[in-house]
Scaffold this active site. Sequence first.
Site, PDB file in Angstrom:
ATOM      1  N   CYS A   2       1.153  -1.329  -0.080  1.00 27.10           N
ATOM      2  CA  CYS A   2       0.459   0.060  -0.475  1.00 27.10           C
ATOM      3  C   CYS A   2       1.070   1.086  -0.111  1.00 27.10           C
ATOM      4  O   CYS A   2       2.071   1.623   1.138  1.00 27.10           O
ATOM      5  CB  CYS A   2      -0.977  -0.285   1.299  1.00 27.10           C
ATOM      6  SG  CYS A   2      -1.721  -1.599   1.534  1.00 27.10           S
ATOM      7  N   ARG A  27       2.944  -0.079  -5.567  1.00 25.57           N
ATOM      8  CA  ARG A  27       2.761  -0.611  -3.852  1.00 25.57           C
ATOM      9  C   ARG A  27       1.747  -1.502  -4.093  1.00 25.57           C
ATOM     10  O   ARG A  27       1.434  -2.356  -2.924  1.00 25.57           O
ATOM     11  CB  ARG A  27       3.356   0.771  -3.028  1.00 25.57           C
ATOM     12  CG  ARG A  27       4.114   1.597  -3.408  1.00 25.57           C
ATOM     13  CD  ARG A  27       4.428   2.797  -1.894  1.00 25.57           C
ATOM     14  NE  ARG A  27       4.146   1.879  -0.681  1.00 25.57           N
ATOM     15  CZ  ARG A  27       5.879   1.760  -0.167  1.00 25.57           C
ATOM     16  NH1 ARG A  27       6.799   1.898  -0.703  1.00 25.57           N
ATOM     17  NH2 ARG A  27       5.380   1.106   1.432  1.00 25.57           N
ATOM     18  N   TRP A  73      -2.750  -2.462  -1.860  1.00 28.51           N
ATOM     19  CA  TRP A  73      -2.716  -3.753  -1.517  1.00 28.51           C
ATOM     20  C   TRP A  73      -3.271  -4.770  -1.098  1.00 28.51           C
ATOM     21  O   TRP A  73      -2.784  -5.014   0.779  1.00 28.51           O
ATOM     22  CB  TRP A  73      -0.646  -4.231  -1.548  1.00 28.51           C
ATOM     23  CG  TRP A  73      -0.868  -5.504  -2.833  1.00 28.51           C
ATOM     24  CD1 TRP A  73      -0.128  -5.727  -3.390  1.00 28.51           C
ATOM     25  CD2 TRP A  73      -0.373  -6.971  -1.838  1.00 28.51           C
ATOM     26  NE1 TRP A  73      -0.103  -7.256  -3.630  1.00 28.51           N
ATOM     27  CE2 TRP A  73      -0.427  -7.170  -2.420  1.00 28.51           C
ATOM     28  CE3 TRP A  73      -0.317  -6.750  -0.091  1.00 28.51           C
ATOM     29  CZ2 TRP A  73       0.121  -8.934  -2.019  1.00 28.51           C
ATOM     30  CZ3 TRP A  73      -0.302  -8.019   0.249  1.00 28.51           C
ATOM     31  CH2 TRP A  73       0.070  -9.444  -0.806  1.00 28.51           C
ATOM     32  N   ASN A  99      -0.738   1.477   6.099  1.00 26.46           N
ATOM     33  CA  ASN A  99       0.165   0.274   5.279  1.00 26.46           C
ATOM     34  C   ASN A  99       0.720  -0.253   6.365  1.00 26.46           C
ATOM     35  O   ASN A  99       0.819   0.471   7.145  1.00 26.46           O
ATOM     36  CB  ASN A  99       1.696   1.553   4.227  1.00 26.46           C
ATOM     37  CG  ASN A  99       2.074   0.467   4.038  1.00 26.46           C
ATOM     38  OD1 ASN A  99       3.806   1.162   3.951  1.00 26.46           O
ATOM     39  ND2 ASN A  99       2.167  -1.547   3.309  1.00 26.46           N
ATOM     40  N   GLY A 100       0.797  -1.567   5.889  1.00 27.50           N
ATOM     41  CA  GLY A 100       0.881  -2.435   6.713  1.00 27.50           C
ATOM     42  C   GLY A 100      -0.025  -3.524   7.354  1.00 27.50           C
ATOM     43  O   GLY A 100      -1.041  -3.455   6.427  1.00 27.50           O
ATOM     44  N   GLU A 468      16.486 -16.122 -12.876  1.00 25.04           N
ATOM     45  CA  GLU A 468      16.043 -14.335 -12.589  1.00 25.04           C
ATOM     46  C   GLU A 468      15.177 -14.089 -13.515  1.00 25.04           C
ATOM     47  O   GLU A 468      13.938 -13.207 -13.502  1.00 25.04           O
ATOM     48  CB  GLU A 468      17.317 -13.266 -12.922  1.00 25.04           C
ATOM     49  CG  GLU A 468      17.059 -11.971 -12.875  1.00 25.04           C
ATOM     50  CD  GLU A 468      16.179 -11.364 -11.742  1.00 25.04           C
ATOM     51  OE1 GLU A 468      15.459 -12.208 -10.763  1.00 25.04           O
ATOM     52  OE2 GLU A 468      15.608 -10.390 -12.203  1.00 25.04           O
ATOM     53  N   LYS A 472      11.178 -12.801 -14.170  1.00 27.26           N
ATOM     54  CA  LYS A 472      10.633 -11.713 -15.152  1.00 27.26           C
ATOM     55  C   LYS A 472       9.854 -12.292 -16.093  1.00 27.26           C
ATOM     56  O   LYS A 472       8.436 -11.589 -16.161  1.00 27.26           O
ATOM     57  CB  LYS A 472      11.802 -11.281 -15.756  1.00 27.26           C
ATOM     58  CG  LYS A 472      12.380 -10.998 -15.540  1.00 27.26           C
ATOM     59  CD  LYS A 472      13.006  -9.042 -14.342  1.00 27.26           C
ATOM     60  CE  LYS A 472      12.232  -9.921 -13.487  1.00 27.26           C
ATOM     61  NZ  LYS A 472      12.406  -8.832 -12.190  1.00 27.26           N
ATOM     62  N   GLU A 475       6.243 -12.933 -13.736  1.00 24.01           N
ATOM     63  CA  GLU A 475       5.756 -12.081 -12.935  1.00 24.01           C
ATOM     64  C   GLU A 475       4.973 -11.212 -13.660  1.00 24.01           C
ATOM     65  O   GLU A 475       3.953 -10.351 -13.586  1.00 24.01           O
ATOM     66  CB  GLU A 475       6.731 -11.555 -11.874  1.00 24.01           C
ATOM     67  CG  GLU A 475       7.631 -10.980 -12.491  1.00 24.01           C
ATOM     68  CD  GLU A 475       8.520 -10.066 -11.564  1.00 24.01           C
ATOM     69  OE1 GLU A 475       7.964 -10.185  -9.911  1.00 24.01           O
ATOM     70  OE2 GLU A 475      10.301 -10.151 -11.644  1.00 24.01           O
ATOM     71  N   HIS A 491      17.128 -35.088 -14.014  1.00 23.28           N
ATOM     72  CA  HIS A 491      16.331 -35.666 -12.339  1.00 23.28           C
ATOM     73  C   HIS A 491      15.387 -35.375 -12.590  1.00 23.28           C
ATOM     74  O   HIS A 491      15.194 -35.334 -11.040  1.00 23.28           O
ATOM     75  CB  HIS A 491      17.625 -34.921 -11.435  1.00 23.28           C
ATOM     76  CG  HIS A 491      19.041 -35.423 -11.449  1.00 23.28           C
ATOM     77  ND1 HIS A 491      19.483 -36.188 -11.384  1.00 23.28           N
ATOM     78  CD2 HIS A 491      19.957 -34.526 -12.155  1.00 23.28           C
ATOM     79  CE1 HIS A 491      20.599 -36.548 -11.342  1.00 23.28           C
ATOM     80  NE2 HIS A 491      20.935 -34.639 -11.792  1.00 23.28           N
ATOM     81  N   LYS A 584       5.919  -3.838  -5.365  1.00 18.31           N
ATOM     82  CA  LYS A 584       6.585  -3.515  -5.920  1.00 18.31           C
ATOM     83  C   LYS A 584       7.470  -4.008  -4.276  1.00 18.31           C
ATOM     84  O   LYS A 584       8.931  -4.393  -4.299  1.00 18.31           O
ATOM     85  CB  LYS A 584       7.120  -2.101  -5.799  1.00 18.31           C
ATOM     86  CG  LYS A 584       9.339  -1.926  -6.108  1.00 18.31           C
ATOM     87  CD  LYS A 584       9.598  -1.286  -7.107  1.00 18.31           C
ATOM     88  CE  LYS A 584      10.785  -0.791  -7.895  1.00 18.31           C
ATOM     89  NZ  LYS A 584      10.861  -2.421  -8.511  1.00 18.31           N
TER      90      LYS A 584
HETATM   91  C1  F6R Z   1      10.984  -9.881  -9.187  1.00 19.18           C
HETATM   92  C2  F6R Z   1      11.054  -8.344  -7.723  1.00 19.18           C
HETATM   93  C3  F6R Z   1      10.905  -9.067  -6.144  1.00 19.18           C
HETATM   94  C4  F6R Z   1      11.465  -7.703  -5.106  1.00 19.18           C
HETATM   95  C5  F6R Z   1      11.878  -8.585  -4.559  1.00 19.18           C
HETATM   96  C6  F6R Z   1      12.997  -7.904  -3.440  1.00 19.18           C
HETATM   97  O1  F6R Z   1      10.752  -8.672 -10.149  1.00 19.18           O
HETATM   98  O2  F6R Z   1      11.134  -7.011  -8.164  1.00 19.18           O
HETATM   99  O3  F6R Z   1      11.037 -10.343  -6.816  1.00 19.18           O
HETATM  100  O4  F6R Z   1      13.158  -8.256  -6.079  1.00 19.18           O
HETATM  101  O5  F6R Z   1      10.659  -8.303  -3.065  1.00 19.18           O
HETATM  102  O6  F6R Z   1      12.374  -6.976  -3.101  1.00 19.18           O
HETATM  103  P1  F6R Z   1      13.351  -6.061  -2.324  1.00 19.18           P
HETATM  104  O7  F6R Z   1      14.598  -5.504  -3.603  1.00 19.18           O
HETATM  105  O8  F6R Z   1      13.194  -4.833  -2.598  1.00 19.18           O
HETATM  106  O9  F6R Z   1      13.627  -5.795  -1.418  1.00 19.18           O
END
Ligand code: F6R
Length: 589
Positions: A2, A27, A73, A99-100, A468, A472, A475, A491, A584
């Site tokens: 949020c 957020r 969120w 938020n929280g 990674e 990408k 998501e 395996h 995010k």
């Molecule tokens: C993927 C992504 C998330 C963040 C994860 C950690 O694209 O953005 O997997 O990497 O939530 O976030 P930070 O780096 O802010 O601790």
Amino acid sequence: MCGIVGYIGNKKATPILLESTKKLEYRGYDSVGMCTIGDNLSILKGAGRIDDVNNRLNFQSLEGNLGISHTRWATHGGVTDFNAHPHSDCNNTIAVVHNGIIENYSELRKDLKEKGHEFKSETDTEVITHLIEELLNNGMGFRDAVIEASKQLEGLFAFIAINNNENGKIIACKHKCPLVLGIGSNENFVASDVVSFLNHTNKVVFLDDNEIAEITKDDFQVFNILGKPVTKEISTINWSSEEAKKSGYPHFMIKEINEQKETIERAINRDIKEVKKVAKMINDAYGIFFVACGTSYHACLSAAYIFSSITKKHVNVFLASEFPNFSHFLTKNTLMFTISQSGETADVLEAVRVAKEKGVKIISLVNVMGSSLMRMSDYSLLLNAGPEICVLATKSFTSQLALLYLLAYACAGKYEEGKEKLKEVGKKVKNVLTKKNIKKIRNLAKMLKDMNDIYLIGRGLSYSTTLEGALKLKEVSYIHAEGLAGGELKHGTLALIERGTPCIAIVPNNGSKKDVLNNAMEIKSRGGYIIGIANEDDEIFDYSIIIPEVEMHPILMIIPLQLLAYYLAVERGCDPDKPRNLAKSVTVK
Ligand code: F6R
């Protein structure tokens, strides 16, 4: 997660709140709401994204020079109009955005209901409003009521409250969720993130946990939980508001992928003394734990290979959410190395708390200055990647990798050599982002857009590239993707390969090449379609993207995968900047 914002000043609040809340949409974007105090306290809120809700409700119709807003969120309570913030008390006098998570909300709610309070939503947030109302009814002033309420709340929270009966001020409270004040001229702001108000001011005050701020249009005062004033420093943020705009790009994701032409160089161009200081801390430590979540965790995993090969040093790598299970290995000589773009990820902060209890030293790599992680760490290195607005981490990942390489070289006493090599890598980003490559990747996205599964294989350092890359792809395009160490295929996962199953092989020209090509052949023999991301073409590949050869290949090899994820999202009609169900800054555990 949020995003919350508060504004007080001489201007009409709603346009500023609208603009600031949009900047925080990364957020969470389940619902949005706004409350201002004009002649009265008025609230408009609804489920949906900001523009849609605004078209429906017209936030501009709210009058007043003081207000709060929220982008949600959802945690407690479904995505409905009623559960959208702000929440008001029984008499519509107080409004709160939060938020929280309030962990003891059900006990508080029961108690407040018994005292006659009527609840309109299913959220944990609404207890804050009624609790403040109850304390005001008992004769407390607004600020004291917020301080007292915050003592009774358990969990992680940052909230902003306004009161129609004391309408020249905003009261904000921070406890384990981010909150920062923006200090303007004849106007002040409070928000979850500085990008929210960067268009108006770059003078900020970072609140610490258990601090309460009283904000008027010309002043602010901060108090601790005992109600005693606390002196706070005003810092200047060196991000420009331009960096938080799309600047002609259709989405932040593609803008931020392109920014990697500069951000890698920015990550390594720093005072040699700070790199050497951290390198010494690493070299002196007895037991090193790299801890992070998501993309930042993949950077940690890469660090294990990088430090093993360059520094001949073993480092332990943990997902932050799992780290507390291993806390019995920690001593005062242990070093914890945390990586986080936001510096606000709850699992990371919790891991740090656990480690600090054992006297462990904390180093962090963070992008957001003044973030909670930065303030909890013994020493921090900033990524200098600029604001990353897209929910997906892209430029922050390559900056993390660049800085990890630099540190590994510094630990091995070869700082200059590492820096020179990294500079070359930075220059070669433009040779990855060529028109030819972009066209090939767009075509590949068109070919793959209706697939259900994509597999990625790599060996050594490229294993973390596959993880990674898979993250990408899934998501943002919602196609299932799985990254694998090539050796692990047989395996189990090989059973899933059928005629036409796409498999991306990461093939740098190094010692792993022969083995990963053999793994690709195993897939091809079972009908799989092989896409090579490689330094040179090979007859095994059905399709290939050729990338310049460099020692630090993970920095360049991830870029085509970021682009593929982006173009798959575009092809499939998904929003690249705001994937469904995600936010995010993950400030809940
Ligand atoms: C993927 C992504 C998330 C963040 C994860 C950690 O694209 O953005 O997997 O990497 O939530 O976030 P930070 O780096 O802010 O601790």
